[in-house]
Structures are given as C-alpha cells and as structure tokens.
Motif scaffolding. Structure first.
Motif, mmCIF file in Angstrom:
data_model
loop_
_atom_site.group_PDB
_atom_site.id
_atom_site.type_symbol
_atom_site.label_atom_id
_atom_site.label_comp_id
_atom_site.label_asym_id
_atom_site.label_seq_id
_atom_site.Cartn_x
_atom_site.Cartn_y
_atom_site.Cartn_z
ATOM 1 N N UNK A 1 0.842 -1.217 0.000
ATOM 2 C CA UNK A 1 0.000 0.000 0.000
ATOM 3 C C UNK A 1 0.866 1.252 0.000
ATOM 4 N N UNK A 2 1.667 1.453 1.043
ATOM 5 C CA UNK A 2 2.496 2.666 1.074
ATOM 6 C C UNK A 2 3.568 2.692 -0.016
ATOM 7 N N UNK A 3 4.058 1.506 -0.432
ATOM 8 C CA UNK A 3 5.066 1.485 -1.503
ATOM 9 C C UNK A 3 4.448 2.045 -2.794
ATOM 10 N N UNK B 1 15.140 -11.482 6.872
ATOM 11 C CA UNK B 1 14.044 -11.579 7.841
ATOM 12 C C UNK B 1 13.177 -10.318 7.830
ATOM 13 N N UNK B 2 11.859 -10.537 7.905
ATOM 14 C CA UNK B 2 10.923 -9.404 7.847
ATOM 15 C C UNK B 2 10.189 -9.173 9.164
ATOM 16 N N UNK B 3 9.509 -10.216 9.629
ATOM 17 C CA UNK B 3 8.666 -10.040 10.815
ATOM 18 C C UNK B 3 8.323 -11.409 11.377
ATOM 19 N N UNK B 4 7.820 -11.413 12.620
ATOM 20 C CA UNK B 4 7.413 -12.691 13.219
ATOM 21 C C UNK B 4 6.123 -13.194 12.583
ATOM 22 N N UNK B 5 6.000 -14.505 12.582
ATOM 23 C CA UNK B 5 4.786 -15.125 12.040
ATOM 24 C C UNK B 5 4.353 -16.256 12.975
ATOM 25 N N UNK C 1 12.688 -0.027 0.501
ATOM 26 C CA UNK C 1 11.479 0.473 1.149
ATOM 27 C C UNK C 1 11.145 -0.419 2.351
ATOM 28 N N UNK C 2 11.205 -1.730 2.130
ATOM 29 C CA UNK C 2 10.850 -2.679 3.194
ATOM 30 C C UNK C 2 11.837 -2.558 4.357
ATOM 31 N N UNK C 3 13.126 -2.364 4.010
ATOM 32 C CA UNK C 3 14.139 -2.277 5.069
ATOM 33 C C UNK C 3 13.865 -1.070 5.976
ATOM 34 N N UNK C 4 13.295 -0.015 5.422
ATOM 35 C CA UNK C 4 13.021 1.173 6.232
ATOM 36 C C UNK C 4 11.630 1.150 6.854
ATOM 37 N N UNK C 5 10.841 0.150 6.516
ATOM 38 C CA UNK C 5 9.433 0.216 6.876
ATOM 39 C C UNK C 5 9.101 -0.703 8.038
ATOM 40 N N UNK C 6 10.015 -0.798 8.979
ATOM 41 C CA UNK C 6 9.806 -1.754 10.080
ATOM 42 C C UNK C 6 8.461 -1.546 10.764
ATOM 43 N N UNK C 7 8.090 -0.268 10.899
ATOM 44 C CA UNK C 7 6.842 0.031 11.626
ATOM 45 C C UNK C 7 5.627 -0.593 10.945
#
Ligand code: PGA
Length: 308
Positions: A120-122, A168-172, A296-302
């Motif tokens: 979405x934000x990308x 790695x991106x996020x917990x699942x 973009x993803x690397x900066x978009x942790x939030x």
C-alpha cells in the motif's frame, strides 16, 4: 538455399512467452490459466512457433506433454533472451532515473495478510509501479522461484539453498484457534494432550503452515490426527467458527476476523515461532523497482509491526 536466422522467421516474443509458460508447466491448461488466455490461443501460438522453426517442440504421450530436444534448446534460449531483455529494461530504467515498471512478487498464501501492508504505502510512494502479486501455497511458490518467474518472494520457510538470500521481515507466530464457545477456551496453559481428541483441521500438503506444524509436532513427538484438510486459511477459520474443529494458523490470519467468533487457546509450547522472509536469488540482478521495494521494506519496520 540460405537458411533464415532465428529472429527473422517471424517468431514473436509473445510466442516465446507462451512457449516458456507451457514448457515450464508441461501443461497447456495451466499455462493458459497463468497467462489469462484461452487454451486454443495458447495452442495456436505454439503451432505458429513450431511452424516458424520447422521443428516440433513438444511430444504428447497419452495425456502428458514432454519437451523434445529442440524444445529444451528453445526453452534455454528463451530464458537467456528474456533475461537479456530484463537487463536491458533495467539499464534503460537506470538511464531514465525512474522507478517505474513492474514488480513481480510471489508470496505464500498466508503472506497475503502481511504483504499488502507493505505494498500500500510502496505504491503510494511509487505510483508508476505496476505490481503483480502472485499468491499460492509454499510448494507452488517454490516452483515459481525455481523457474525464476518473479523478482522477489515472501516465505516463512524459504528453501535452504546457498544461492538464495532470505532477509528476515517479521514474526509469524502460529497459534491454536477454537470457536469462542469452546469448553477449553477459558482454560489456561493447556497441554497438547488436552487437545489431542479434538477434531483437527489442517492446511493441504504443500502448505508452509502445515510443514511448520509437522516439524513442531515431530520435535515433541506429538501425534497429529487430521480430521479435515482445507486449502484456504479463510475457509479453515469459518469451519472452526462453525464448530467443526480446532486448527493451527498464523496469527496474521486473525487480524480481520470479526471479534467474538474465534479464540486463541493458551497452549503450552505455542505459539510456534516462525518468521517471514523476503527472498531472492543472490545472483539475479534486481530491477530498479525490485531494488526500490527492498530498500522500502528495510526502512518500513513500523509497517510490519502488527498485533501478531
Ligand atoms: P502457506 O505458507 O500459506 O503455504 O501455508 C505459509 C508459510 O510458509 O508459513
């Protein structure tokens, strides 16, 4: 008589693209589906290509398709040709200094709850990018990766190969879910033995969720008796809410569930710890768009922080 060269034999990129889709699946039906074409148009394109080359590219034995030696050569050549065109496109994109073009993203079914939060934000930041988001279960996304069909992939269980980079991106976390009115819903610290008699609803073979569950159960030497197999997380949630059984799903799948229908049970050794990864071939030159998405993803942790 002088033989005409390959590119002057009225062979079109479209024919080669259709050929590649069939050759990689060995199925006209599946290729037609993937290309959003009717089966007769796929067959026509293949016929024209074979005519232009003067050689058969496939053999049909019973209901199965096989590549001929010529077909294998043409597949190899087509891959090289398209890779060269992608590189050209990339260099032109860099010259233009633009981040426009296509982003092809392959993602496992369960990642569809996570990836749109990034896309979405990308897409707002890069409005000229056209995203193709290909969703399938783990084994199908591995097939896409092996065939180099997309720029980037999202897995929670990426294939372990040295030439594949997994970021790695996020917990699942995978949690045990039950209908809200289930008698065990109010109990704390259940053990799996308390649940062993409950009808268990599982994802299909080939699903990453199922693979993670099977590995977890093997670690504890627990037995998993599947009562029902369903290919869709949404249908599993509906079935659990309707009282058909319990299930183990990613907590991400619960984000938009109407409150009050399902509960997460408090079970020892759960949630199963799992993680999302953004994946690509180490050696694949990334297009400017794919590169922009990685950054973009690397900066978009939030954006990745959820209630999971
Ligand atoms: P699945 O994959 O949607 O195929 O279950 C999810 C995962 O890999 O965890």
């Amino acid at each position: 008589m002088e033989r005409t060269r390959f590119h002057t034999r009225q062979t079109t990129f479209r024919q080669l693209e259709v050929f590649r889709a069939v050759a990689e699946r060995l199925s006209v039906t599946e290729a037609a589906h993937a290309l959003h074409l009717a089966q007769p148009s796929v067959s026509t394109q293949l016929g024209k290509l074979e005519l232009a080359l003067g050689m058969a590219l496939f053999e049909r034995i019973g209901k199965r398709l096989f590549l001929t030696n010529a077909g294998r050569e043409v597949l190899q050549g087509t891959r090289e040709l398209f890779a060269a065109l992608d590189r050209l496109d990339m260099r032109l994109g860099q010259l233009r200094g633009l981040t426009a073009g296509q982003l092809c993203l392959g993602a496992v079914t369960t990642a569809k709850y996570l990836v749109p939060r990034l896309l979405g934000p990308f897409c707002k930041t890069y409005p000229d990018v056209e995203v193709q988001f290909n969703i399938a279960n783990r084994s199908e996304v591995i097939r896409r990766l092996q065939a180099n069909l997309d720029d980037l992939y999202v897995f929670s269980q990426p294939p372990e190969q040295p030439d594949i980079l997994s970021i790695p991106l996020a917990d699942n976390p995978l949690v045990v879910i039950a209908p809200a009115r289930h008698p065990l819903a109010a109990r704390a610290r259940l053990s799996w033995a308390d649940l062993a008699d409950q009808p268990f609803i599982s994802r299909e073979a080939g699903s990453g969720t199922r693979r993670a569950i099977e590995q977890h159960f093997a670690r504890f030497d627990w037995t998993l008796r599947t009562y029902m197999t369903i290919e869709s997380n949404e249908a599993i949630k509906e079935s659990v809410a309707a009282g058909l059984g319990i299930a183990i799903l990613s907590r991400h799948t619960l984000v938009h569930t109407a409150p009050g229908n399902l509960v997460e049970l408090d079970v020892e050794h759960f949630p199963i710890a799992n993680r999302w990864y953004l994946v690509h071939w180490r050696s694949k030159p990334l297009s400017p768009v794919a590169d922009a998405f990685l950054h973009f993803v690397a900066q978009a942790e939030a954006l990745l922080k959820t209630n999971a």
